[in-house]
Design an enzyme around this catalytic site. Sequence first.
Site, PDB file in Angstrom:
ATOM      1  N   HIS A   1      40.043  53.370  80.810  1.00 39.40           N
ATOM      2  CA  HIS A   1      40.223  53.274  82.268  1.00 39.40           C
ATOM      3  C   HIS A   1      39.834  54.591  82.954  1.00 39.40           C
ATOM      4  O   HIS A   1      39.366  54.582  84.089  1.00 39.40           O
ATOM      5  CB  HIS A   1      41.682  52.962  82.616  1.00 39.40           C
ATOM      6  CG  HIS A   1      42.005  51.496  82.615  1.00 39.40           C
ATOM      7  ND1 HIS A   1      41.378  50.591  83.437  1.00 39.40           N
ATOM      8  CD2 HIS A   1      42.914  50.777  81.906  1.00 39.40           C
ATOM      9  CE1 HIS A   1      41.874  49.379  83.232  1.00 39.40           C
ATOM     10  NE2 HIS A   1      42.816  49.464  82.300  1.00 39.40           N
TER      11      HIS A   1
ATOM     12  N   GLN B   1      44.388  52.567  88.009  1.00 40.34           N
ATOM     13  CA  GLN B   1      44.891  51.225  88.320  1.00 40.34           C
ATOM     14  C   GLN B   1      45.860  51.212  89.490  1.00 40.34           C
ATOM     15  O   GLN B   1      46.156  50.150  90.033  1.00 40.34           O
ATOM     16  CB  GLN B   1      45.569  50.613  87.092  1.00 40.34           C
ATOM     17  CG  GLN B   1      44.584  50.287  85.973  1.00 40.34           C
ATOM     18  CD  GLN B   1      45.304  49.658  84.808  1.00 40.34           C
ATOM     19  OE1 GLN B   1      45.855  50.353  83.970  1.00 40.34           O
ATOM     20  NE2 GLN B   1      45.311  48.341  84.746  1.00 40.34           N
TER      21      GLN B   1
ATOM     22  N   GLY C   1      50.887  49.555  78.989  1.00 39.86           N
ATOM     23  CA  GLY C   1      50.168  50.777  79.337  1.00 39.86           C
ATOM     24  C   GLY C   1      49.599  50.661  80.745  1.00 39.86           C
ATOM     25  O   GLY C   1      49.317  49.553  81.214  1.00 39.86           O
TER      26      GLY C   1
ATOM     27  N   HIS D   1      42.454  51.421  75.138  1.00 40.52           N
ATOM     28  CA  HIS D   1      42.335  50.644  76.379  1.00 40.52           C
ATOM     29  C   HIS D   1      42.588  51.529  77.610  1.00 40.52           C
ATOM     30  O   HIS D   1      41.798  51.530  78.560  1.00 40.52           O
ATOM     31  CB  HIS D   1      43.331  49.472  76.318  1.00 40.52           C
ATOM     32  CG  HIS D   1      43.356  48.599  77.527  1.00 40.52           C
ATOM     33  ND1 HIS D   1      43.073  47.251  77.482  1.00 40.52           N
ATOM     34  CD2 HIS D   1      43.636  48.875  78.835  1.00 40.52           C
ATOM     35  CE1 HIS D   1      43.165  46.753  78.712  1.00 40.52           C
ATOM     36  NE2 HIS D   1      43.525  47.711  79.549  1.00 40.52           N
ATOM     37  N   GLU D   2      43.681  52.291  77.566  1.00 43.46           N
ATOM     38  CA  GLU D   2      44.033  53.133  78.726  1.00 43.46           C
ATOM     39  C   GLU D   2      43.059  54.294  78.878  1.00 43.46           C
ATOM     40  O   GLU D   2      42.686  54.661  79.997  1.00 43.46           O
ATOM     41  CB  GLU D   2      45.470  53.646  78.609  1.00 43.46           C
ATOM     42  CG  GLU D   2      46.544  52.573  78.529  1.00 43.46           C
ATOM     43  CD  GLU D   2      46.417  51.491  79.574  1.00 43.46           C
ATOM     44  OE1 GLU D   2      45.968  51.773  80.703  1.00 43.46           O
ATOM     45  OE2 GLU D   2      46.759  50.331  79.250  1.00 43.46           O
TER      46      GLU D   2
ATOM     47  N   CYS E   1      44.921  42.940  80.651  1.00 46.43           N
ATOM     48  CA  CYS E   1      44.998  44.168  81.443  1.00 46.43           C
ATOM     49  C   CYS E   1      45.701  43.823  82.744  1.00 46.43           C
ATOM     50  O   CYS E   1      45.470  42.744  83.299  1.00 46.43           O
ATOM     51  CB  CYS E   1      43.576  44.661  81.714  1.00 46.43           C
ATOM     52  SG  CYS E   1      43.472  46.088  82.811  1.00 46.43           S
ATOM     53  N   LEU E   2      46.558  44.721  83.218  1.00 49.40           N
ATOM     54  CA  LEU E   2      47.301  44.428  84.457  1.00 49.40           C
ATOM     55  C   LEU E   2      46.360  44.252  85.657  1.00 49.40           C
ATOM     56  O   LEU E   2      46.741  43.641  86.646  1.00 49.40           O
ATOM     57  CB  LEU E   2      48.328  45.527  84.733  1.00 49.40           C
ATOM     58  CG  LEU E   2      49.506  45.594  83.746  1.00 49.40           C
ATOM     59  CD1 LEU E   2      50.353  46.844  84.000  1.00 49.40           C
ATOM     60  CD2 LEU E   2      50.376  44.346  83.803  1.00 49.40           C
TER      61      LEU E   2
HETATM   62 NI    NI Z   1      43.987  47.883  81.563  1.00 43.31          NI
END
Ligand code: NI
Length: 193
Positions: free
Chosen positions: A141, A51, A46, A137-138, A93-94
């Site tokens: 953000h 991000q 995701g 999670h997304e 998380c990226l």
């Molecule tokens: Ni993340």
Amino acid sequence: MSVKKVVKYGTPSLREKSKEVHKISKKVQILVDDLYDTLYATNGVGLAAPQIGENLRVFVIDVGTDPKTMNPITFINPKIIKKEGAINSYEGCLSFPDAYTNVRRYKYVKVKALDIKGRPFILEAGEGSLLARCIQHEFDHLDGILFIDHCRNRFDADKVLAEKGLNGVDSKYLLDEPELEEEIQKNPQSEEK
Ligand code: NI
């Protein structure tokens, strides 16, 4: 379109509240293409617009594990309209390369959003599935909330973050979530890891 640089923890835009999309313009279409290109290039499940430096309420998810099971889902102006249960989720998380920790999540969510054509849809994800956890999670953000804010043990999280050269958990953002924690402890099967 193109693979973008994923901004890392510590970048101020990750803590900003993102703005609603008012029109599915060419810019938004390109943003969505870039999110998918970047997601697949980084082997993530995701990715949210902040991000890649765009504070708009857009994220993409694909929990398919190989090209045969690909299942891209685009969420524009998402709203979580129902949430139930609790589960321990082991997440990364990226924006936090190689840092994973245990966090609290709802087991089930019902989300309402617009697709890339601006058509509304409703999606349910339950049983503590990867999709259910990924949506939460997304979605976070878009409100400047990060997975470590949900950590179950800040000392464990701090240790992992330090090992990766990242700043520790910020008390200002740390979420208490006593009800979720109590439910996770009551149901050992809610321990995803
Ligand atoms: Ni993340």
